[in-house]
Design a protein around this motif. Structure first.
Motif, PDB file in Angstrom:
ATOM      1  N   GLY A 170       0.830  -1.190  -0.227  1.00 30.59           N
ATOM      2  CA  GLY A 170       0.566   0.489  -0.172  1.00 30.59           C
ATOM      3  C   GLY A 170       0.940   1.173   0.037  1.00 30.59           C
ATOM      4  O   GLY A 170       1.109   2.204  -0.685  1.00 30.59           O
ATOM      5  N   VAL A 171       1.830   1.897   0.872  1.00 38.47           N
ATOM      6  CA  VAL A 171       2.471   2.098   0.600  1.00 38.47           C
ATOM      7  C   VAL A 171       3.197   2.807  -0.729  1.00 38.47           C
ATOM      8  O   VAL A 171       4.034   3.589  -1.249  1.00 38.47           O
ATOM      9  N   TYR A 172       4.342   1.951  -1.122  1.00 39.22           N
ATOM     10  CA  TYR A 172       4.304   1.805  -2.115  1.00 39.22           C
ATOM     11  C   TYR A 172       3.374   2.143  -3.281  1.00 39.22           C
ATOM     12  O   TYR A 172       4.094   2.830  -4.202  1.00 39.22           O
ATOM     13  N   ALA A 173       2.274   1.689  -3.668  1.00 39.68           N
ATOM     14  CA  ALA A 173       1.474   2.007  -4.177  1.00 39.68           C
ATOM     15  C   ALA A 173       0.822   4.298  -4.278  1.00 39.68           C
ATOM     16  O   ALA A 173       0.678   4.893  -5.131  1.00 39.68           O
ATOM     17  N   ALA A 174       1.573   4.164  -2.381  1.00 48.21           N
ATOM     18  CA  ALA A 174       1.015   5.444  -2.363  1.00 48.21           C
ATOM     19  C   ALA A 174       2.147   6.389  -2.810  1.00 48.21           C
ATOM     20  O   ALA A 174       1.929   7.616  -3.493  1.00 48.21           O
ATOM     21  N   MET A 175       3.047   6.065  -2.601  1.00 52.11           N
ATOM     22  CA  MET A 175       4.537   6.827  -2.996  1.00 52.11           C
ATOM     23  C   MET A 175       4.504   6.739  -4.703  1.00 52.11           C
ATOM     24  O   MET A 175       5.259   7.432  -4.961  1.00 52.11           O
ATOM     25  N   GLY A 187      -3.065  -1.332  -9.342  1.00 52.17           N
ATOM     26  CA  GLY A 187      -3.160  -2.352  -9.912  1.00 52.17           C
ATOM     27  C   GLY A 187      -2.267  -3.445  -9.497  1.00 52.17           C
ATOM     28  O   GLY A 187      -2.402  -4.631  -9.468  1.00 52.17           O
ATOM     29  N   ALA A 188      -0.757  -2.647 -10.044  1.00 52.62           N
ATOM     30  CA  ALA A 188       0.293  -3.874  -8.972  1.00 52.62           C
ATOM     31  C   ALA A 188      -0.084  -3.925  -7.725  1.00 52.62           C
ATOM     32  O   ALA A 188       0.547  -5.379  -7.714  1.00 52.62           O
ATOM     33  N   SER A 192      -0.343  -8.328  -6.741  1.00 49.62           N
ATOM     34  CA  SER A 192       0.903  -8.778  -6.565  1.00 49.62           C
ATOM     35  C   SER A 192       0.782  -9.300  -4.796  1.00 49.62           C
ATOM     36  O   SER A 192       0.711 -10.692  -4.520  1.00 49.62           O
ATOM     37  N   LEU A 193      -0.243  -8.165  -3.993  1.00 54.49           N
ATOM     38  CA  LEU A 193      -1.197  -9.178  -2.550  1.00 54.49           C
ATOM     39  C   LEU A 193      -1.970 -10.463  -3.128  1.00 54.49           C
ATOM     40  O   LEU A 193      -1.695 -11.078  -1.900  1.00 54.49           O
TER      41      LEU A 193
END
Length: 211
Positions: A170-175, A187-188, A192-193
């Motif tokens: 989630g953090v990676y998606a947000a940043m 989407g990635a 992944s999860l």
């Protein structure tokens, strides 16, 4: 001054001001907030804001509380309506991605950026952010533990480790969203999860198929 009071009268208007402030913080950062800056962007006098907040720290703490309530309404509460177990953990993650994709915040996503911004600072604002992160991780860990206890995830699955992985995605998606776009990065993070959860699930068919 009369116009300022009219603008800031009542809880509904206070919430509207906090909505505006949250969007501003997503672009300029939580530390960049001040009564003077907020008054400038709202087009009112700074004195009009003193009816509700007396300092920069007060408005920052109010914005954190407002962001928490929005997060509960958009992410936690809808996700928790899913069936107890692995589907509930997945639903919370899915709601998080949908929230990021909604465009509600024009800049970096508030909590993700605020944690980095105040990571090494000792302050009331920093302590409040730590408390929010602790609560969020406790929720993810509880959902993962419930999925193990329900027999929907393989025995030996580490709930804390799964919660950490879920939040990290989630953090990676947000940043990354402001750089590469929310659709691609969310989407990635979804795929992944989902792939990981299906690999751990005792019955992968209760989860969606990867796309």
């Amino acid at each position: 001054m009369t116009e300022d009071r009219r603008l800031l009268r009542g809880e509904r208007t206070r919430a509207a001001v906090l909505d505006h402030t949250l969007r501003l913080a997503s672009v300029e950062g939580l530390d960049g907030l001040s009564l003077a800056r907020l008054a400038e962007t709202l087009g009112i006098s700074k004195s009009g804001l003193f009816a509700h907040w007396r300092s920069k720290e007060e408005i920052q703490l109010a914005v954190i509380d407002h962001a928490r309530q929005e997060w509960i309404a958009e992410v936690s509460a809808p996700g928790l309506r899913a069936p107890r177990g692995v589907r509930r953990l997945w639903a919370v993650h899915e709601r998080r991605m949908a929230y990021y994709e909604s465009g509600r915040q024009p800049g970096a996503y508030f909590f993700a950026s605020a944690y980095f911004e105040y990571n090494a600072r000792e302050s009331a604002v920093g302590r409040r952010l730590i408390s929010e992160l602790d609560d969020w991780m406790a929720l993810l860990t509880r959902l993962a533990r419930e999925a193990v206890e329900a027999g929907e995830l393989r025995p030996g699955t580490d709930p804390a480790g799964l919660a950490y992985l879920t939040d990290s995605l989630g953090v990676y998606a947000a940043m990354q969203a402001p750089v590469v776009g929310a659709a691609a990065t969310c989407g990635a993070a979804r795929q992944s999860l989902l792939t990981h959860l299906r690999a751990l699930a005792t019955d992968p068919t209760i989860l969606p198929e990867p796309t």
